[in-house]
Design a protein around this motif. Structure first.
Motif, mmCIF file in Angstrom:
data_model
loop_
_atom_site.group_PDB
_atom_site.id
_atom_site.type_symbol
_atom_site.label_atom_id
_atom_site.label_comp_id
_atom_site.label_asym_id
_atom_site.label_seq_id
_atom_site.Cartn_x
_atom_site.Cartn_y
_atom_site.Cartn_z
ATOM 1 N N ASN A 58 -14.174 -4.112 12.364
ATOM 2 C CA ASN A 58 -13.229 -5.063 11.764
ATOM 3 C C ASN A 58 -11.773 -4.685 12.066
ATOM 4 O O ASN A 58 -10.939 -4.611 11.149
ATOM 5 N N PRO A 59 -11.429 -4.435 13.334
ATOM 6 C CA PRO A 59 -10.103 -3.899 13.650
ATOM 7 C C PRO A 59 -8.940 -4.840 13.359
ATOM 8 O O PRO A 59 -7.809 -4.395 13.213
ATOM 9 N N ASP A 60 -9.209 -6.145 13.272
ATOM 10 C CA ASP A 60 -8.120 -7.107 13.115
ATOM 11 C C ASP A 60 -8.066 -7.740 11.726
ATOM 12 O O ASP A 60 -7.309 -8.688 11.500
ATOM 13 N N GLU A 61 -8.862 -7.208 10.797
ATOM 14 C CA GLU A 61 -8.795 -7.708 9.427
ATOM 15 C C GLU A 61 -7.543 -7.165 8.743
ATOM 16 O O GLU A 61 -7.286 -5.956 8.742
ATOM 17 N N VAL A 62 -6.754 -8.047 8.182
ATOM 18 C CA VAL A 62 -5.492 -7.650 7.548
ATOM 19 C C VAL A 62 -5.777 -7.129 6.141
ATOM 20 O O VAL A 62 -6.342 -7.841 5.310
ATOM 21 N N LEU A 63 -5.375 -5.891 5.892
ATOM 22 C CA LEU A 63 -5.668 -5.219 4.631
ATOM 23 C C LEU A 63 -4.420 -4.527 4.096
ATOM 24 O O LEU A 63 -3.451 -4.317 4.825
ATOM 25 N N GLY A 64 -4.487 -4.140 2.831
ATOM 26 C CA GLY A 64 -3.408 -3.327 2.284
ATOM 27 C C GLY A 64 -3.358 -1.987 2.994
ATOM 28 O O GLY A 64 -4.400 -1.395 3.308
ATOM 29 N N VAL A 65 -2.151 -1.514 3.251
ATOM 30 C CA VAL A 65 -1.998 -0.282 4.021
ATOM 31 C C VAL A 65 -1.464 0.867 3.165
ATOM 32 O O VAL A 65 -1.544 2.029 3.556
ATOM 33 N N ALA A 66 -0.941 0.545 1.974
ATOM 34 C CA ALA A 66 -0.457 1.558 1.024
ATOM 35 C C ALA A 66 0.515 2.526 1.706
ATOM 36 O O ALA A 66 1.318 2.121 2.542
ATOM 37 N N SER A 67 0.413 3.811 1.393
ATOM 38 C CA SER A 67 1.400 4.780 1.882
ATOM 39 C C SER A 67 1.274 5.093 3.365
ATOM 40 O O SER A 67 2.129 5.799 3.915
ATOM 41 N N ASN A 175 2.859 -1.188 -4.457
ATOM 42 C CA ASN A 175 2.925 -2.578 -4.869
ATOM 43 C C ASN A 175 4.329 -2.825 -5.418
ATOM 44 O O ASN A 175 4.888 -1.974 -6.117
ATOM 45 N N ASN A 176 4.900 -3.966 -5.119
ATOM 46 C CA ASN A 176 6.270 -4.248 -5.561
ATOM 47 C C ASN A 176 6.458 -4.137 -7.069
ATOM 48 O O ASN A 176 7.547 -3.825 -7.560
ATOM 49 N N GLU A 177 5.398 -4.387 -7.840
ATOM 50 C CA GLU A 177 5.530 -4.315 -9.294
ATOM 51 C C GLU A 177 5.718 -2.878 -9.782
ATOM 52 O O GLU A 177 6.080 -2.663 -10.950
ATOM 53 N N SER A 178 5.493 -1.883 -8.874
ATOM 54 C CA SER A 178 5.708 -0.480 -9.252
ATOM 55 C C SER A 178 7.132 -0.017 -8.996
ATOM 56 O O SER A 178 7.477 1.133 -9.286
ATOM 57 N N LEU A 179 7.991 -0.894 -8.469
ATOM 58 C CA LEU A 179 9.335 -0.501 -8.038
ATOM 59 C C LEU A 179 10.402 -0.749 -9.105
ATOM 60 O O LEU A 179 11.573 -0.929 -8.783
ATOM 61 N N LEU A 180 10.002 -0.773 -10.349
ATOM 62 C CA LEU A 180 10.933 -0.868 -11.481
ATOM 63 C C LEU A 180 11.828 -2.097 -11.390
ATOM 64 O O LEU A 180 13.018 -2.071 -11.737
ATOM 65 N N GLY A 181 11.241 -3.201 -10.903
ATOM 66 C CA GLY A 181 11.965 -4.458 -10.832
ATOM 67 C C GLY A 181 12.903 -4.588 -9.649
ATOM 68 O O GLY A 181 13.634 -5.575 -9.529
ATOM 69 N N ASN A 182 12.890 -3.616 -8.763
ATOM 70 C CA ASN A 182 13.815 -3.611 -7.625
ATOM 71 C C ASN A 182 13.049 -3.857 -6.331
ATOM 72 O O ASN A 182 12.911 -2.978 -5.490
ATOM 73 N N GLN A 183 12.531 -5.076 -6.145
ATOM 74 C CA GLN A 183 11.724 -5.384 -4.957
ATOM 75 C C GLN A 183 12.631 -5.746 -3.776
ATOM 76 O O GLN A 183 13.462 -6.626 -3.876
ATOM 77 N N PRO A 184 12.456 -5.074 -2.628
ATOM 78 C CA PRO A 184 13.310 -5.333 -1.464
ATOM 79 C C PRO A 184 13.004 -6.658 -0.772
ATOM 80 O O PRO A 184 13.887 -7.315 -0.237
ATOM 81 N N ASP A 256 -4.476 0.082 -5.745
ATOM 82 C CA ASP A 256 -5.617 -0.722 -6.191
ATOM 83 C C ASP A 256 -5.953 -1.795 -5.166
ATOM 84 O O ASP A 256 -7.130 -2.090 -4.918
ATOM 85 N N PHE A 257 -4.927 -2.371 -4.569
ATOM 86 C CA PHE A 257 -5.125 -3.443 -3.597
ATOM 87 C C PHE A 257 -5.660 -2.916 -2.265
ATOM 88 O O PHE A 257 -6.590 -3.483 -1.688
ATOM 89 N N ALA A 258 -5.114 -1.805 -1.789
ATOM 90 C CA ALA A 258 -5.479 -1.270 -0.466
ATOM 91 C C ALA A 258 -6.746 -0.433 -0.496
ATOM 92 O O ALA A 258 -7.375 -0.234 0.545
ATOM 93 N N GLY A 259 -7.136 0.050 -1.666
ATOM 94 C CA GLY A 259 -8.234 1.009 -1.704
ATOM 95 C C GLY A 259 -7.735 2.345 -1.173
ATOM 96 O O GLY A 259 -6.552 2.663 -1.271
ATOM 97 N N TYR A 260 -8.645 3.117 -0.586
ATOM 98 C CA TYR A 260 -8.283 4.446 -0.084
ATOM 99 C C TYR A 260 -8.286 4.426 1.445
ATOM 100 O O TYR A 260 -9.282 4.022 2.067
ATOM 101 N N CYS A 261 -7.173 4.868 2.026
ATOM 102 C CA CYS A 261 -6.973 4.768 3.473
ATOM 103 C C CYS A 261 -6.577 6.122 4.043
ATOM 104 O O CYS A 261 -6.051 6.987 3.344
ATOM 105 N N PHE A 262 -6.784 6.282 5.345
ATOM 106 C CA PHE A 262 -6.395 7.533 6.003
ATOM 107 C C PHE A 262 -6.258 7.315 7.504
ATOM 108 O O PHE A 262 -7.179 6.827 8.160
ATOM 109 N N THR A 263 -5.096 7.685 8.020
ATOM 110 C CA THR A 263 -4.890 7.768 9.471
ATOM 111 C C THR A 263 -4.899 9.236 9.841
ATOM 112 O O THR A 263 -4.038 9.998 9.375
ATOM 113 N N SER A 264 -5.871 9.632 10.647
ATOM 114 C CA SER A 264 -6.006 11.052 11.009
ATOM 115 C C SER A 264 -5.756 11.251 12.496
ATOM 116 O O SER A 264 -5.902 10.331 13.306
#
Length: 442
Positions: A58-67, A175-184, A256-264
């Protein structure tokens, strides 16, 4: 009646077979993913030397990427340092927002004191090793003035790097809601998204253009100025719980949205691989699934010499030469070509010669003088079967190209010889014309 039952049974079997083929057909690239049993939404594996894709799910499925999106923040910081827009020693004064974000509960952070100065290097290490979110914002503001401007830079750079299937709304991956109301950018609950292919391409460009990123990424613990030690979230590093031989990077991520990810990325005996696992089911699973992918790489692939030095393509061992003392010149590859592949796959690749049209006449000839070692084109290799997954940067890959050069000198003939050849050619043409006319009389 028995005849009609047989016909209906035969038709039913055809429908079942067709449905099976249809289900498998469009997902040939993912069939191998099932055989590896990767328990994640998407995954991809690259050979770092060439960028060749060795496995994908599924290389082209758009997913949450988190950190993992902090790899783009790292890229832009390193680029700014390279371009001397900022420096490692430059001091950054922490503002109220960054300070409050660094103290926000349930976020990965090192504490940053309001009004205190930290070096760019300190903030970069906090971001790269412990995934410090406030540190990432402070760096974004340092590079671009505001995080909003930085997000614009992130999306622009993604486009420049040839990424597809991406959207950045902040510098951290939160997630933007974690940015203390300061969404870029984006909505109040938006997050950064990318596909596994886009994430792998970003990571590939990052370690290719800024290999020094590995030196920070492989640090197992961050010793910060507050006297505390912060462990690297990459638990596959040496000495950590999921340690894996050769792993020295690169970036984890989870929401929560992205789940657990890792680029190694991992290197053994000079051979480096890069993998991405997205939306694994747990913090541990992103490492166990990465282990499966890396085991597959190291256990099944090896570097093979596909073409030797001075290889001559069949049917194109020489090129015609005009205005020279010789009428042709031999050509061959300047260097060998090697590529990572599975055992027994060597015969599945063929050489393709691409000549430099600027060097040739309209009749496909070189013009003397020709010097030994002069480049006349290049040879690349292409797969002869349909299973090749291609390269992360596209079809053309310069790491799998080798120059084709002249094997000898061909000196230019002097003016008198060229004149006599011209005269001879002229009379030859005249004689041919007269001869043809005479023959037509009879």
């Amino acid at each position: 009646m028995n005849y009609y039952r047989k016909v209906l049974l035969f038709v039913a079997m055809l429908i079942v077979c067709f449905a099976s083929v249809t289900a498998v057909g469009p997902h040939v690239a993912n069939a191998e993913g099932d055989s590896l049993g990767i328990n994640a939404e998407a995954a991809i594996l690259l050979d770092v030397k060439t960028g060749k894709i060795l496995y994908q799910k599924n290389p082209d499925e758009v997913l949450g990427v988190a950190s993992m999106s902090k790899m783009m923040t790292e890229y832009l910081v390193l680029e700014a340092i390279q371009n001397k827009k900022i420096s490692w020693d430059q001091k950054v004064t922490i503002n109220e927002y960054v300070h409050k974000l660094s103290a926000a509960p349930d976020l990965s952070n090192v504490g940053l004191t309001q009004g205190e100065e930290y070096s760019v290097k300190e903030l970069y290490q906090a971001m790269a090793i412990f995934s410090g979110n406030a540190a990432a914002v402070a760096l974004a503001e340092t590079v671009a003035g505001t995080e909003k401007n930085f997000v614009t830079m992130m999306n622009k750079k993604a486009n420049e790097l040839g990424l597809k299937d991406y959207n950045f709304v902040n510098s951290t991956g939160l997630n933007n809601e974690s940015l203390l109301g300061n969404q870029p950018a984006g909505g109040p609950k938006d997050e950064n998204v990318m596909s596994a292919r886009a994430t792998a391409k970003l990571a590939y460009q990052l370690i290719s253009n800024y290999p020094e990123v590995i030196e920070t990424a492989k640090t197992p613990k961050l010793k910060f100025r507050d006297g505390k030690e912060y462990p690297n979230f990459n638990w596959m590093l040496p000495g950590l719980i999921f340690q894996y031989e050769g792993v020295d990077g690169l970036k984890t991520g989870s929401t929560d949205f992205a789940g657990y990810c890792f680029t190694s990325t991992a290197e053994r005996n000079g051979q480096r691989y890069l993998s991405v696992v997205m939306k694994a089911s747990s913090k541990d699973a992103r490492f166990t699934e990465t282990r499966k992918v890396l085991d597959y790489a190291f256990n099944n692939f090896a570097k093979e010499k596909v073409l030797s030095k001075h290889y001559q393509v069949k049917g194109k061992k020489s090129l015609p030469v005009v205005k020279g003392k010789g009428d042709k010149v031999e050509i061959y590859t300047k260097e060998p070509i090697s590529m990572v592949m599975k055992s027994g796959e060597k015969d599945s690749y063929k050489p393709v010669l691409v000549l430099d049209k600027k060097k040739l006449t309209k009749d496909g000839e070189l013009t003397a003088p020709v010097k030994k070692g002069e480049k006349v084109g290049y040879v690349t290799i292409k797969s002869t079967n349909g299973e090749d997954l291609g390269f992360i940067l596209g079809k053309e890959n310069k790491n799998l190209q080798v120059d084709v050069v002249a094997a000898e000198n061909v000196e230019r003939s002097n003016g008198f010889v060229l004149m006599m050849r011209g005269i001879g050619g002229f009379f030859g043409d005249v004689w041919g014309s007269v001869s043809s006319s005479v023959k037509s009389w009879f």
